[in-house]
Design a protein around this motif. Sequence first.
Motif, mmCIF file in Angstrom:
data_model
loop_
_atom_site.group_PDB
_atom_site.id
_atom_site.type_symbol
_atom_site.label_atom_id
_atom_site.label_comp_id
_atom_site.label_asym_id
_atom_site.label_seq_id
_atom_site.Cartn_x
_atom_site.Cartn_y
_atom_site.Cartn_z
ATOM 1 N N ALA A 191 4.347 0.907 7.791
ATOM 2 C CA ALA A 191 4.318 -0.612 7.395
ATOM 3 C C ALA A 191 3.678 -0.339 5.925
ATOM 4 N N ALA A 192 4.778 -0.376 4.811
ATOM 5 C CA ALA A 192 4.378 0.272 3.579
ATOM 6 C C ALA A 192 3.730 -1.037 2.727
ATOM 7 N N SER A 193 4.379 -2.029 2.928
ATOM 8 C CA SER A 193 3.836 -3.353 1.874
ATOM 9 C C SER A 193 4.286 -4.415 2.844
ATOM 10 N N PRO A 194 3.205 -5.441 3.098
ATOM 11 C CA PRO A 194 3.231 -6.297 4.055
ATOM 12 C C PRO A 194 4.075 -7.648 3.743
ATOM 13 N N GLY A 195 4.361 -8.336 4.514
ATOM 14 C CA GLY A 195 5.051 -9.657 4.448
ATOM 15 C C GLY A 195 6.538 -9.207 5.264
ATOM 16 N N ALA A 196 7.312 -10.325 5.137
ATOM 17 C CA ALA A 196 8.461 -10.172 5.796
ATOM 18 C C ALA A 196 9.677 -10.807 4.993
#
Length: 874
Positions: free
Chosen positions: A395-400
């Motif tokens: 999970a390298a950079s949050p958000g979807a």
Amino acid sequence: MTPGDGRIFPLPRKPRGVFCGPQYEGAAVQQDNPDLTFITPTAPVANETHGGRAKCLQRLVRLDLPVPRTVALSFDEVHRIAQGVMPDMKALLAPLDEGSLLCVRPSSEDPDWGGPGAVLNIGMNGARLAALSAQIGESAARKLFARFIQTYSIQVARLDPDMFDDLDLEAEDVCDVALAAYEDEAEEPFPQDPGVQLAGVLRSMARAWEGTSARLLRQAKGAPADAGLGLVVQEMVLGLGRGECGSGVLQLVNSITGHPQITGRYMSQSQGRDALDGGAESLFLEKDPRGPSLEELAPEAFEALKLDAALMRERLREEMQIEFTIENGAVHILDGVRVQRSSRAAVRIAVQLAKDGIIPKEEALIRIEPRALNELLHRQVDPDAPRDVVGTGVAASPGAASGRIVFTAAEAQASAARGEPCVLVRRETNPEDIRGMHAASAVLTERGGTTSHAAVIGRGLGLPCVVGASSIRFQMRKKTIVAPDGREFREGDVITIDGSEGEVLAGEPAMLEAALDDAFQALMTWADEARDIDVRANADTPADARTARNFNAGGIGLCRTEHMFFEADRLTVMREMIFANAAGDRRSALDQLLPMQRADFTELFRIMEGMPVCIRLFDPPLHEFLPSERTGLRDLAEALNLPLSDVTRRVEALEEYNPMLGMRGVRLGITVPEIYDMQARAIFEATIEASREGEPIVPEIMIPLVSAKREVELVKTRVDAVAAAVRTEKGVDFDYRLGVMVETPRAALRAEDIAPHCHFFSFGTNDLTQMTYGLSRDDAGRFMSTYVQQGVYPEDPFHTLDADGVGELLKLGAERGRKGQPDLTLSVCGEHGGSPESIDFCRKAGINYVSCSPFRVPVARLAAAQLAIRDKIG
Ligand code: PEP
Ligand code: MG
């Protein structure tokens, strides 16, 4: 008050149920055993010894709410029960009405740790059936008894649940059938004695808690291995009967948004939480266009409930979910638990409690887990939406974000031009992909870890990103990815990247939007009032700088200037510069880059309006700007008007076996000094330009990858010379601060030597971690999870600062640096800068500020505030 001091305690307010024996009216009960204690306002009940539910019930009793009488069993007592030592059942039952049915509920220290399910209607037997039938009707009484036999068989006697598959609750002989089934299966009669039933329930719940699977489950939720379980034994208020009777659940806020909203359900003639699964039979609480409500059915009870709930919110200092029963129109509060909440609801609830004067601001700040803010800063997959997981990675950079799969940066740009959201899928990204990343909605890579290129850029752009998804097969030529379960996704198929969870999902699930609302802003303002360490942002572009301003960063702590060279027009000039054979050719290429860089810096200074801006001179190896694939090489040969073979040879000549330890950073600055000269000039000219409009700007210039004092001396001499030349040419004076990026172990060790030439040190903990461990930040993702699983490393050191090793170098560098230059400003600008644990470490090491990706700035501000508050309260 001490347990056993023989004091007499008043009973809690008497419930208005028919099962409360008149013998207790106005009576008092001796309170001398904390392990088995009747819950009164002053009983010796504590969260740490009896669990949260027992403590909450005592608080409700203190508020004089209509709580049925309850006895609490301590963790120690329940542990003894699990060992087979039963409590004095007579003493346990003494404060409770002989005529009441009972229920037992678990009471763990933290409700999130779970516990065995509640058992209701204990004490029900053949003898009571007739009395109960007279009270609530024959059919209801039969059903209640049959259900109890069923629950007891499954939860207590551990019989096969299938044995009741054909049980017809409406049948007149349902109790006989259920009893016979029990006898058949258990090879003994059903226990009719209430004491025996209660003992059985207590024993089974105590043992269930101590079983291995329950222990592992709660440990996974953060519970200590020896976490205790308390139990509460409560008189039942039936929720069944001839007047308006029923049960329900109520809370005053929406669990997703945190906005005030009376939520829950009520069902007539029901018990426990049945109303929540009651379908069409359940009523809304408040008047509702969707269907009938409790407010219409029993307005007085509804009003009473609202008042009770408001009182609980105020006095328990928390939004609570109430489990209630109505019996003949009268309200009884059976239980209260903290409202389950999303992160955005948690922020609004805490802020509103503080605004209402119920909790202090500091407590509101402490109540929010800093990392939970990520949920507010980015779009998220709706927690209620179904998830079709295709594969997982880091999970390298949050958000979807969702989009059609594209496999190249050019396709990403084309997709963006068509207005179609896309997900850029690469084995790994390199600087050439940056334009594609700007155009994409999300990024997925096969390789890499937390500090790989895609991860760093993704976080900077606020772009959801999953890296190191090596369980998925990337077939770049065939333009497909293949999930571990064999499903194939082709170019153009829609997938979703959930960078918060590290998951790749098929299709396009429902999303929740980012929520930078008034509650978030209020919390952040309070955080800034409380914190004592500054937070800057790593920002390379005007868009990053604006995000940094939006998130109230205290300046730019790291501007990676190389990221400014990847725009198409600049890349060609950059390549011309790299290919220049003679110093004159190189200078002419740099002369073209100068106005572009000057414009970049002027814009950054203007956006930051006088806040400090720290610009790092060029860092990466030159070959990163050159194409590696044949088509790219051909395009380059065309652009430079050179034969393809020449271009290929030159590109090969620039290749290094180990570029991250090769010709990069200050080494490039010393061997090709014209690049730094150009950058220094651009910075100074931009300083003069931007200073015309306001306060004089004092730029900070940072030298990367330093390992020796002499490197700093050489660069400083040239930068000073450029400054002098610009001052003379423009006739304008200005100041600037020169600093060093401490990211090689040697720079940390020789900090005392290096510091006298510097105004500041910024610890680049990405490279410092890489070099301290001898661990490639781009390749470590391949084995990191195995290493962490096997306990070789407690955590991924690129993610959580290694306080023992890298941290020791950092402390040593800070101490030695300040010895060589007492006024030295110290900061950390690696990816660790935004993590709460690193901020704790940095505060203790005397670091002046941390700098992190713009989207992590709020997390860092809140974490810093919490640390300062905790220090203050000790
Ligand atoms: C670092 O090494 O910690 C750093 C901030 O620089 P970069 O990630 O650009 O190498
Ligand atoms: Mg670095």
